[in-house]
Design a protein around this motif. Structure first.
Motif, mmCIF file in Angstrom:
data_model
loop_
_atom_site.group_PDB
_atom_site.id
_atom_site.type_symbol
_atom_site.label_atom_id
_atom_site.label_comp_id
_atom_site.label_asym_id
_atom_site.label_seq_id
_atom_site.Cartn_x
_atom_site.Cartn_y
_atom_site.Cartn_z
ATOM 1 N N ALA A 179 13.590 2.393 -2.007
ATOM 2 C CA ALA A 179 12.044 2.565 -1.843
ATOM 3 C C ALA A 179 11.281 1.433 -0.983
ATOM 4 N N SER A 180 10.674 1.500 -0.105
ATOM 5 C CA SER A 180 10.316 0.291 0.652
ATOM 6 C C SER A 180 8.869 -0.316 -0.143
ATOM 7 N N GLU A 181 9.102 -1.868 -0.321
ATOM 8 C CA GLU A 181 8.090 -2.267 -1.246
ATOM 9 C C GLU A 181 7.256 -3.650 -0.375
ATOM 10 N N ALA A 182 6.356 -3.983 -1.001
ATOM 11 C CA ALA A 182 5.757 -5.115 -0.657
ATOM 12 C C ALA A 182 5.254 -5.871 -1.879
ATOM 13 N N SER A 183 5.297 -7.200 -1.836
ATOM 14 C CA SER A 183 4.696 -7.908 -2.942
ATOM 15 C C SER A 183 4.472 -9.526 -2.567
ATOM 16 N N ILE A 184 3.654 -10.066 -3.517
ATOM 17 C CA ILE A 184 3.257 -11.448 -3.542
ATOM 18 C C ILE A 184 3.750 -11.989 -4.709
ATOM 19 N N PRO A 185 4.568 -12.995 -4.791
ATOM 20 C CA PRO A 185 5.000 -13.768 -5.943
ATOM 21 C C PRO A 185 3.936 -14.654 -6.271
ATOM 22 N N ASP A 186 4.321 -15.041 -7.663
ATOM 23 C CA ASP A 186 3.280 -16.167 -8.188
ATOM 24 C C ASP A 186 3.117 -17.248 -7.414
ATOM 25 N N THR A 187 1.618 -17.421 -7.172
ATOM 26 C CA THR A 187 1.320 -18.552 -6.150
ATOM 27 C C THR A 187 0.148 -19.365 -6.714
ATOM 28 N N PRO A 188 0.313 -20.566 -6.992
ATOM 29 C CA PRO A 188 -0.524 -21.476 -7.600
ATOM 30 C C PRO A 188 -1.876 -21.227 -6.883
ATOM 31 N N GLY A 189 -3.064 -21.242 -7.540
ATOM 32 C CA GLY A 189 -4.376 -20.882 -7.191
ATOM 33 C C GLY A 189 -4.862 -19.730 -6.815
ATOM 34 N N LEU A 190 -3.958 -18.507 -7.178
ATOM 35 C CA LEU A 190 -4.244 -17.165 -6.986
ATOM 36 C C LEU A 190 -3.908 -16.261 -8.179
ATOM 37 N N ARG A 191 -4.739 -15.342 -8.300
ATOM 38 C CA ARG A 191 -4.368 -14.073 -9.465
ATOM 39 C C ARG A 191 -3.959 -12.948 -8.372
ATOM 40 N N VAL A 192 -2.763 -12.523 -8.788
ATOM 41 C CA VAL A 192 -2.464 -11.322 -7.633
ATOM 42 C C VAL A 192 -2.207 -10.092 -8.632
ATOM 43 N N GLY A 193 -2.860 -9.132 -8.180
ATOM 44 C CA GLY A 193 -3.102 -7.902 -8.776
ATOM 45 C C GLY A 193 -1.984 -6.949 -8.425
ATOM 46 N N ALA A 194 -1.931 -6.001 -9.294
ATOM 47 C CA ALA A 194 -0.904 -4.815 -8.994
ATOM 48 C C ALA A 194 -0.869 -4.331 -7.643
ATOM 49 N N THR A 195 0.175 -4.178 -6.996
ATOM 50 C CA THR A 195 0.382 -3.589 -5.460
ATOM 51 C C THR A 195 -0.081 -1.935 -5.494
ATOM 52 N N ARG A 196 -0.789 -1.680 -4.584
ATOM 53 C CA ARG A 196 -1.186 -0.343 -4.520
ATOM 54 C C ARG A 196 -0.730 0.402 -3.146
ATOM 55 N N TYR A 197 0.016 1.496 -3.475
ATOM 56 C CA TYR A 197 0.777 2.164 -2.556
ATOM 57 C C TYR A 197 0.206 3.547 -2.058
ATOM 58 N N PRO A 198 0.183 4.005 -0.955
ATOM 59 C CA PRO A 198 -0.398 5.152 -0.510
ATOM 60 C C PRO A 198 0.527 6.175 -0.913
ATOM 61 N N THR A 199 -0.207 7.467 -0.827
ATOM 62 C CA THR A 199 0.557 8.651 -1.392
ATOM 63 C C THR A 199 1.511 8.997 -0.413
ATOM 64 N N THR A 200 2.763 9.233 -1.091
ATOM 65 C CA THR A 200 3.921 9.698 -0.164
ATOM 66 C C THR A 200 3.604 11.443 -0.183
ATOM 67 N N HIS A 201 4.686 11.988 1.046
ATOM 68 C CA HIS A 201 4.608 13.430 1.069
ATOM 69 C C HIS A 201 6.231 13.862 0.764
ATOM 70 N N THR A 202 6.420 14.754 0.237
ATOM 71 C CA THR A 202 7.841 15.233 0.024
ATOM 72 C C THR A 202 8.533 15.761 1.494
ATOM 73 N N ARG A 203 9.722 15.674 1.389
ATOM 74 C CA ARG A 203 10.487 15.919 2.410
ATOM 75 C C ARG A 203 11.705 16.786 1.993
ATOM 76 N N ALA A 204 12.104 17.796 2.415
ATOM 77 C CA ALA A 204 13.626 18.343 1.977
ATOM 78 C C ALA A 204 14.459 17.883 3.163
ATOM 79 N N PHE A 205 15.737 17.502 2.385
ATOM 80 C CA PHE A 205 16.926 17.055 3.117
ATOM 81 C C PHE A 205 18.022 18.181 2.677
ATOM 82 N N PRO A 206 18.064 19.271 3.496
ATOM 83 C CA PRO A 206 19.086 20.408 3.224
ATOM 84 C C PRO A 206 20.700 19.859 3.466
ATOM 85 N N GLU A 207 20.856 18.932 4.037
ATOM 86 C CA GLU A 207 22.210 18.615 4.427
ATOM 87 C C GLU A 207 22.796 17.509 3.104
#
Length: 244
Positions: free
Chosen positions: A138-166
């Motif tokens: 899964a593709s992801e993005a994050s910010i590690p612990d950084t002094p002086g910052l509170r980092v919240g939970a990453t919010r991802y957009p909604t995916t859509h399903t796709r069939a791969f018959p092969e």
């Protein structure tokens, strides 16, 4: 010049909305300001449409924390705008363009801004999103612990399903433009006890993990770090003159 000043006697409206700040108690001896501030609401903002219907809300537990104007603007418009005055950095490959940018021109003390990570996929390509079976990335993005910052939970957009018959599977995918949101809030550690201790900028490392696939091939997964340099807005300190 005169104007009307509204009041909320006994916090009646605040209570009706269900936003009374229950963390402030008038009887707690350890809260010196309890009697003065009891009855205030949790800090928050409601966003409404043209008919007065609430479409979004932003609330925080701490009375001093606020949502940034940029984050509220994006919610009200229903789209994320990469404005030219906002700090940004970019990374490109043959399959995807990646950029990271702030929702606001600068960081402000105890104001929650948003770092957006935008993936712009070439036509006919996709990335995977969670949940996924074993063996897929899964593709992801994050910010590690950084002094002086509170980092919240990453919010991802909604995916859509796709069939791969092969492959005999149906997977969650992203296509086109994908915006990932990471809330960040600068705190007292960044600003220091005096004006001379406050930095003018803060470098925030943004980590991205991504794998791009076509109908016939998945390219090698990559992990990259984008260093996003963010201006730090001045802190209004006691006794300091206000800007006019």
């Amino acid at each position: 010049m005169t104007y009307d000043l509204l009041s909320d006697t006994d916090s009646a409206v605040i209570r009706e909305f269900g936003i009374l700040n229950t963390l402030v108690s008038p009887d707690d001896p350890e809260q010196a300001a309890g009697k003065s501030f009891y009855g205030v609401p949790f800090p928050g903002v409601y966003v409404t449409d043209e008919h007065g219907v609430v479409t979004e809300k932003f609330f925080h537990r701490h009375y001093g924390t606020r949502e940034s104007a940029g984050a509220i603007r994006d919610s009200a418009l229903g789209e994320i705008l990469a404005r030219h005055e906002a700090p940004a950095i970019e990374l490109g490959t043959d399959q995807v363009q990646i950029s990271a940018f702030l929702s606001d021109p600068s960081l402000r003390f105890e104001t929650q801004s948003t770092v957006y990570v935008r993936f712009e996929l070439e036509e006919g390509l996709h990335m995977y999103g969670r949940p996924l079976p074993d063996g897929y990335i899964a593709s992801e993005a994050s910010i590690p612990d950084t002094p002086g910052l509170r980092v919240g939970a990453t919010r991802y957009p909604t995916t859509h399903t796709r069939a791969f018959p092969e492959l005999g599977v149906t997977l969650n995918v992203y296509e086109g433009v994908v915006d990932v949101a990471i809330p960040i809030t600068p705190n007292a550690e960044l600003f220091g006890p005096s004006k001379s201790d406050q930095p003018e900028t803060l470098v925030v490392p943004v980590s991205v993990l991504f794998q791009v696939c076509s109908e016939t091939i998945c390219y090698t997964p990559r992990t990259e770090t984008l260093s996003l340099t963010l201006p730090v807005g001045p802190l209004l300190r006691p006794g300091a003159p206000r800007a006019r």
